[in-house]
Design a protein around this motif. Structure first.
Motif, PDB file in Angstrom:
ATOM      1  N   VAL A   1       0.902  -1.163   0.091  1.00  0.00           N
ATOM      2  CA  VAL A   1      -0.097   0.142   0.055  1.00  0.00           C
ATOM      3  C   VAL A   1       1.207   1.091   0.228  1.00  0.00           C
ATOM      4  CG1 VAL A   1      -0.234  -0.054   2.719  1.00  0.00           C
ATOM      5  CG2 VAL A   1      -1.931   1.247   1.191  1.00  0.00           C
ATOM      6  N   ILE A   2       0.567   2.279  -0.675  1.00  0.00           N
ATOM      7  CA  ILE A   2       1.384   3.498  -0.806  1.00  0.00           C
ATOM      8  C   ILE A   2       0.478   4.568  -0.052  1.00  0.00           C
ATOM      9  CG2 ILE A   2       2.312   5.127  -2.300  1.00  0.00           C
ATOM     10  CD1 ILE A   2       2.549   2.796  -4.357  1.00  0.00           C
ATOM     11  N   LEU A   3       1.366   5.160   0.970  1.00  0.00           N
ATOM     12  CA  LEU A   3       0.551   6.482   1.672  1.00  0.00           C
ATOM     13  C   LEU A   3       1.135   7.760   0.876  1.00  0.00           C
ATOM     14  CD1 LEU A   3       1.118   5.313   5.101  1.00  0.00           C
ATOM     15  CD2 LEU A   3      -0.783   4.839   3.803  1.00  0.00           C
ATOM     16  N   THR A   4       0.182   8.514   0.411  1.00  0.00           N
ATOM     17  CA  THR A   4       0.635   9.934  -0.178  1.00  0.00           C
ATOM     18  C   THR A   4       0.085  10.945   0.403  1.00  0.00           C
ATOM     19  OG1 THR A   4      -0.948  10.031  -2.004  1.00  0.00           O
ATOM     20  CG2 THR A   4       0.962   8.656  -2.549  1.00  0.00           C
ATOM     21  N   PHE A   5       0.710  12.179   0.515  1.00  0.00           N
ATOM     22  CA  PHE A   5       0.020  13.396   1.065  1.00  0.00           C
ATOM     23  C   PHE A   5       0.344  14.515   0.233  1.00  0.00           C
ATOM     24  CE2 PHE A   5       1.341  10.144   4.450  1.00  0.00           C
ATOM     25  CZ  PHE A   5       0.293  10.297   5.439  1.00  0.00           C
ATOM     26  N   ASP A   6      -0.636  15.289   0.051  1.00  0.00           N
ATOM     27  CA  ASP A   6      -0.607  16.375  -0.918  1.00  0.00           C
ATOM     28  C   ASP A   6      -0.188  17.692  -0.321  1.00  0.00           C
ATOM     29  OD1 ASP A   6      -0.887  14.745  -3.276  1.00  0.00           O
ATOM     30  OD2 ASP A   6      -2.823  15.585  -3.768  1.00  0.00           O
ATOM     31  N   ASP A   7       0.367  18.656  -1.122  1.00  0.00           N
ATOM     32  CA  ASP A   7       0.621  20.147  -0.549  1.00  0.00           C
ATOM     33  C   ASP A   7       1.908  20.135   0.393  1.00  0.00           C
ATOM     34  OD1 ASP A   7      -1.659  20.483  -2.100  1.00  0.00           O
ATOM     35  OD2 ASP A   7      -2.797  20.351   0.038  1.00  0.00           O
ATOM     36  N   GLY A   8       2.334  19.471   0.933  1.00  0.00           N
ATOM     37  CA  GLY A   8       3.658  19.751   1.843  1.00  0.00           C
ATOM     38  C   GLY A   8       3.318  20.450   3.204  1.00  0.00           C
TER      39      GLY A   8
ATOM     40  N   ALA B   1       6.432   6.783   3.026  1.00  0.00           N
ATOM     41  CA  ALA B   1       5.184   7.460   2.454  1.00  0.00           C
ATOM     42  C   ALA B   1       5.912   8.309   1.576  1.00  0.00           C
ATOM     43  CB  ALA B   1       4.725   8.251   3.675  1.00  0.00           C
ATOM     44  N   THR B   2       5.103   9.122   0.524  1.00  0.00           N
ATOM     45  CA  THR B   2       5.240   9.957  -0.451  1.00  0.00           C
ATOM     46  C   THR B   2       4.628  11.229  -0.381  1.00  0.00           C
ATOM     47  OG1 THR B   2       5.560   8.280  -1.997  1.00  0.00           O
ATOM     48  CG2 THR B   2       5.343  10.333  -2.878  1.00  0.00           C
ATOM     49  N   ILE B   3       5.328  12.439  -0.243  1.00  0.00           N
ATOM     50  CA  ILE B   3       4.935  13.747  -0.113  1.00  0.00           C
ATOM     51  C   ILE B   3       4.994  14.437  -1.301  1.00  0.00           C
ATOM     52  CG2 ILE B   3       4.779  15.912   1.064  1.00  0.00           C
ATOM     53  CD1 ILE B   3       5.719  14.397   3.642  1.00  0.00           C
ATOM     54  N   PHE B   4       3.744  15.138  -1.811  1.00  0.00           N
ATOM     55  CA  PHE B   4       3.682  16.081  -2.802  1.00  0.00           C
ATOM     56  C   PHE B   4       3.900  17.180  -2.584  1.00  0.00           C
ATOM     57  CE2 PHE B   4       2.089  11.933  -4.362  1.00  0.00           C
ATOM     58  CZ  PHE B   4       2.980  11.642  -5.424  1.00  0.00           C
ATOM     59  N   VAL B   5       4.816  18.026  -2.978  1.00  0.00           N
ATOM     60  CA  VAL B   5       5.059  19.520  -2.637  1.00  0.00           C
ATOM     61  C   VAL B   5       4.853  20.514  -3.561  1.00  0.00           C
ATOM     62  CG1 VAL B   5       6.685  21.101  -1.544  1.00  0.00           C
ATOM     63  CG2 VAL B   5       6.939  18.492  -1.018  1.00  0.00           C
TER      64      VAL B   5
ATOM     65  N   TYR C   1      11.072  12.471  -9.273  1.00  0.00           N
ATOM     66  CA  TYR C   1      10.794  11.716 -10.220  1.00  0.00           C
ATOM     67  C   TYR C   1       9.081  11.383 -10.615  1.00  0.00           C
ATOM     68  CZ  TYR C   1      15.203   9.376 -10.151  1.00  0.00           C
ATOM     69  OH  TYR C   1      16.423   9.138 -10.287  1.00  0.00           O
ATOM     70  N   THR C   2       8.470  11.890  -9.420  1.00  0.00           N
ATOM     71  CA  THR C   2       7.000  11.873  -9.518  1.00  0.00           C
ATOM     72  C   THR C   2       6.077  13.211  -9.161  1.00  0.00           C
ATOM     73  OG1 THR C   2       6.724  11.344  -6.834  1.00  0.00           O
ATOM     74  CG2 THR C   2       6.968   9.374  -8.628  1.00  0.00           C
ATOM     75  N   LEU C   3       4.806  13.236 -10.004  1.00  0.00           N
ATOM     76  CA  LEU C   3       4.064  14.426  -9.644  1.00  0.00           C
ATOM     77  C   LEU C   3       2.571  14.291  -9.195  1.00  0.00           C
ATOM     78  CD1 LEU C   3       4.101  17.439 -11.792  1.00  0.00           C
ATOM     79  CD2 LEU C   3       1.968  16.028 -11.869  1.00  0.00           C
ATOM     80  N   SER C   4       1.917  15.009  -8.543  1.00  0.00           N
ATOM     81  CA  SER C   4       0.648  14.739  -8.191  1.00  0.00           C
ATOM     82  C   SER C   4      -0.195  15.721  -8.840  1.00  0.00           C
ATOM     83  CB  SER C   4       0.170  14.862  -6.772  1.00  0.00           C
ATOM     84  OG  SER C   4      -1.029  15.062  -6.545  1.00  0.00           O
TER      85      SER C   4
END
Length: 267
Positions: free
Chosen positions: A96-103, A122-126, A190-193
């Motif tokens: 399972v992948i936990l992601t969090f938007d905005d930073g 986890a992965t955070i998109f900033v 490498y990644t984008l939301s």
């Protein structure tokens, strides 16, 4: 009039029976295979005034993590998923992948201690132009949280819906966010939301040209190695109104969307 009402009532009853039958058939089928990516924004004890629906309080978040653990899930990063897709590493049985938007700053002050206590990824998109503002992480905090094992991705430069702007502006949003983070000492991004879940086929082509390897949408569903890596599905987890039951419903919705093939993106 009575005959007409009786026909309508009969039709409604038959439709209800059909829906119940279809629902029972779907529930009796084995779960579809795939990796859930969960979409969070903030985890903090005090609900924000203007973004209540985006906050999952720490006790609720920990209850969700407990449930995932009980169900046998193991957290991975999006980079882990991409490496496994290329055959460069193995994945656990139920990732399972936990992601969090905005930073948000509380990703550092309140979320990070929970992740570290449990040994979770986890992965955070900033949003790059929000870095250092009052409610958001600083550059030092970002570098530190990445050093401590949290994957960092781009949520563009200004959090504008990419699918609603011209190509030049959209490319600038993608390129500048990536370059600014890398120039400020972050590992390669490498990644984008997609902000507001706004995307298009043209944007996917641009992301490849700008050397991104993956992007996440707001479309619910599960992911496997046949899922388009630039249109990964996510299951939104907002402020819970019905506790862990609601969390289970949202996971079920992701499975149902995959099973029905609704808004599913294959390469």
């Amino acid at each position: 009039m009575n005959k007409k009402m009786a026909l309508i009532a009969t039709g409604v009853a038959l439709l209800a029976v059909l829906l119940i039958f279809c629902g029972m058939q779907l529930l009796s089928m084995p779960d579809p295979k795939g990796i859930p990516i969960l979409e969070y924004h903030m985890v903090q004890a005090v609900d924000p005034d203007r973004a209540y629906e985006y906050n999952v309080p720490p006790d609720e978040f920990e209850a969700q993590l407990d449930y995932l653990e009980q169900e046998g899930y193991t957290t991975i990063s999006i980079r882990d998923f991409l490496r496994a897709k290329k055959g460069l590493q193995d994945l656990p049985d139920k990732p399972v992948i936990l992601t969090f938007d905005d930073g948000y700053k509380t990703n550092y002050t309140e979320l990070l201690p929970i992740l570290e206590k449990r040994g979770l990824k986890a992965t955070i998109f900033v949003v790059v132009n929000d870095i250092g503002k009052e409610r958001y992480m600083s550059w030092d905090q970002l570098r530190d949280i990445q050093h401590r094992g949290v994957e960092i991705g781009s949520h563009t430069a200004n959090h504008l819906p990419l699918g609603k702007m011209d190509k030049t502006q959209a490319r600038d949003e993608m390129r500048l966010s990536k370059l600014l983070m890398e120039w400020n000492g972050m590992d390669t991004i490498y990644t984008l939301s997609y902000p507001n879940g706004s995307y298009s086929n043209e944007l996917v082509a641009m992301l490849k040209e700008e050397e991104y390897l993956a992007a996440v949408t707001g479309d619910s569903g599960l992911n496997d190695f046949d899922t388009d890596p630039y249109l990964l599905h996510r299951i939104n987890i907002p402020h819970p109104m019905f506790g862990i039951t609601e969390f289970k419903w949202r996971l079920m919705k992701g499975k149902l969307m995959t099973r029905l093939g609704i808004f599913q993106h294959k390469s």
